[in-house]
Design an enzyme around this catalytic site. Structure first.
Site, PDB file in Angstrom:
ATOM      1  N   ASP A  84       7.873  46.588 -26.237  1.00  0.00           N
ATOM      2  CA  ASP A  84       8.635  45.804 -27.208  1.00  0.00           C
ATOM      3  C   ASP A  84       8.272  46.125 -28.660  1.00  0.00           C
ATOM      4  O   ASP A  84       7.121  46.451 -28.973  1.00  0.00           O
ATOM      5  CB  ASP A  84       8.382  44.320 -26.946  1.00  0.00           C
ATOM      6  CG  ASP A  84       9.380  43.424 -27.636  1.00  0.00           C
ATOM      7  OD1 ASP A  84      10.574  43.780 -27.674  1.00  0.00           O
ATOM      8  OD2 ASP A  84       8.987  42.351 -28.136  1.00  0.00           O
ATOM      9  N   THR A 236       5.457  33.429 -28.740  1.00  0.00           N
ATOM     10  CA  THR A 236       4.572  32.452 -29.368  1.00  0.00           C
ATOM     11  C   THR A 236       4.391  31.201 -28.525  1.00  0.00           C
ATOM     12  O   THR A 236       3.299  30.598 -28.523  1.00  0.00           O
ATOM     13  CB  THR A 236       5.103  32.081 -30.761  1.00  0.00           C
ATOM     14  OG1 THR A 236       5.199  33.270 -31.556  1.00  0.00           O
ATOM     15  CG2 THR A 236       4.192  31.104 -31.469  1.00  0.00           C
TER      16      THR A 236
END
Length: 282
Positions: A84, A236
Site C-alpha cells: 500500500d 488508524t
C-alpha cells in the site's frame, strides 16, 4: 487456505454489490488480528503493508510480507496481500518477489502529467507480472502530520471527468478518490460527499477506493459502499484499539514486564475492530 488475489476479492465484491475492507499491517499481531476478525465475521479481507510499515521494519519488505502471508495461509478466511501507498519504484518492483498480488502506487504528490506517466509505467510493469494496480487521484490528506482536509476545499476533491481521463490514460485497476475522508483520524467524524461518490461511480469504469476510512462513521461507510465504493481502507482504527487496550492493561497492571500480557488484549481489540468494520461494509 491459499492466498487469494486482491483482484479476485475485488471482482467478487463488485459482482455482489458490496464492499471489501482492507486493513493495514504493521506488526505480526496486526496480521493475526485481521485474520481472526475476518474469521469471526465470516468475510474476506485484504492485508495491506504500506511503504511506511516497510520503513519501520528497516526497509525489509520480505520479512513482514512473509509473516503476513503465513498468517493468511493459516486462516480459514479468504485473505489477500496488498502493498500500500508505494512511492518508491524500487519497492514496487519488489512486490512480485515478496508475494503481493496487488499494489497501490502513489504518485498523488506529483503534477498531473507526471502522475499519469509514472502510474502508467507502474501499471505496465504490474500487469506484465499479474499484479493488480491501484492509484490515487485527488488529495485525501492526513498522512505524516498533514491536517485533515474538508471535502469541499477547492482543488482537493477528485474531479469525475479528470478521473475518467486518468483511468483511461493509465490503465489502473482501481482508483482511490478524495471525497471527504482523511488519513490518521482517531475520531470518526468525517462527512463524505455522497453526491460526488455517485458521480465518480458513473464516470469511472474501475472500482473506487476509500482511503482514511477509520475516521468515517459506520452509516457514512454503508452509504459510500452502496453508492459505489468497493475497497474500504482501514488503518488508524486498529492502532487506536490496540493502543487503548495496551494502556488499559498497563494501567491496571503497572508492574507487568512480559509483553505477551499486554499485547494479547491489544491484538484482541484489533480483531474486534476488524470484525466490526467487515460487518459494516458487508
Amino acid at each position: 487456505m491459499p492466498l487469494v488475489t486482491t483482484g479476485e476479492l475485488i471482482a467478487g465484491a463488485s459482482t455482489e454489490g458490496r464492499a471489501l475492507a482492507a486493513f493495514n499491517v504493521i506488526t505480526l499481531e496486526h496480521a493475526e488480528a485481521i485474520a481472526t476478525g475476518a474469521e469471526e465475521a465470516g468475510a474476506a479481507a485484504v492485508l495491506q503493508v504500506s511503504e511506511n510499515a516497510v520503513k519501520f521494519h528497516g526497509g525489509n519488505v520480505l520479512a513482514i510480507a512473509a509473516a503476513a502471508a503465513a498468517v493468511a495461509r493459516a486462516s480459514s478466511a479468504p485473505l489477500s496481500l496488498h502493498l500500500d501507498h508505494v512511492v518508491s519504484v524500487e519497492l514496487l518492483h519488489s512486490a512480485h518477489e515478496a508475494g503481493f498480488s496487488s499494489a497501490m502506487f502513489d504518485a498523488s504528490k506529483m503534477t498531473y502529467d507526471e502522475n499519469v506517466k509514472a502510474t502508467a509505467e507502474a501499471v505496465r510493469w504490474g500487469h506484465q507480472r499479474g499484479i493488480w494496480i491501484e492509484a490515487e487521484l485527488g488529495k485525501v490528506g492526513g498522512k505524516e502530520g498533514e491536517a485533515p482536509l474538508d471535502a469541499h476545499t477547492p482543488g482537493v476533491r477528485t474531479d469525475p471527468q479528470e478521473a475518467a481521463t486518468y483511468v483511461a490514460d493509465t490503465g489502473v485497476d482501481a482508483l482511490a478518490v478524495a471525497v471527504g475522508s482523511s488519513h490518521a483520524m482517531t475520531e470518526r467524524t468525517a462527512s463524505l460527499d455522497h453526491e460526488l461518490i455517485a458521480q465518480l461511480r458513473d464516470a469511472v469504469p474501475v472500482p473506487l477506493v476509500l482511503h482514511g476510512s477509520s475516521g468515517v462513521p459506520d452509516e457514512e461507510i454503508r452509504r459510500a459502499a452502496a453508492a459505489g465504493m468497493v475497497k474500504i481502507n482501514v488503518g488508524t482504527a486498529l492502532n487506536t484499539a490496540f493502543s487503548g487496550a495496551v494502556r488499559a492493561y498497563l494501567d491496571a497492571h503497572p508492574g507487568t514486564v512480559d509483553p505477551r500480557k499486554y499485547i494479547a488484549p491489544g491484538r484482541d481489540a484489533m480483531a474486534a475492530t476488524v470484525a466490526h468494520f467487515l460487518r459494516t461494509v458487508g
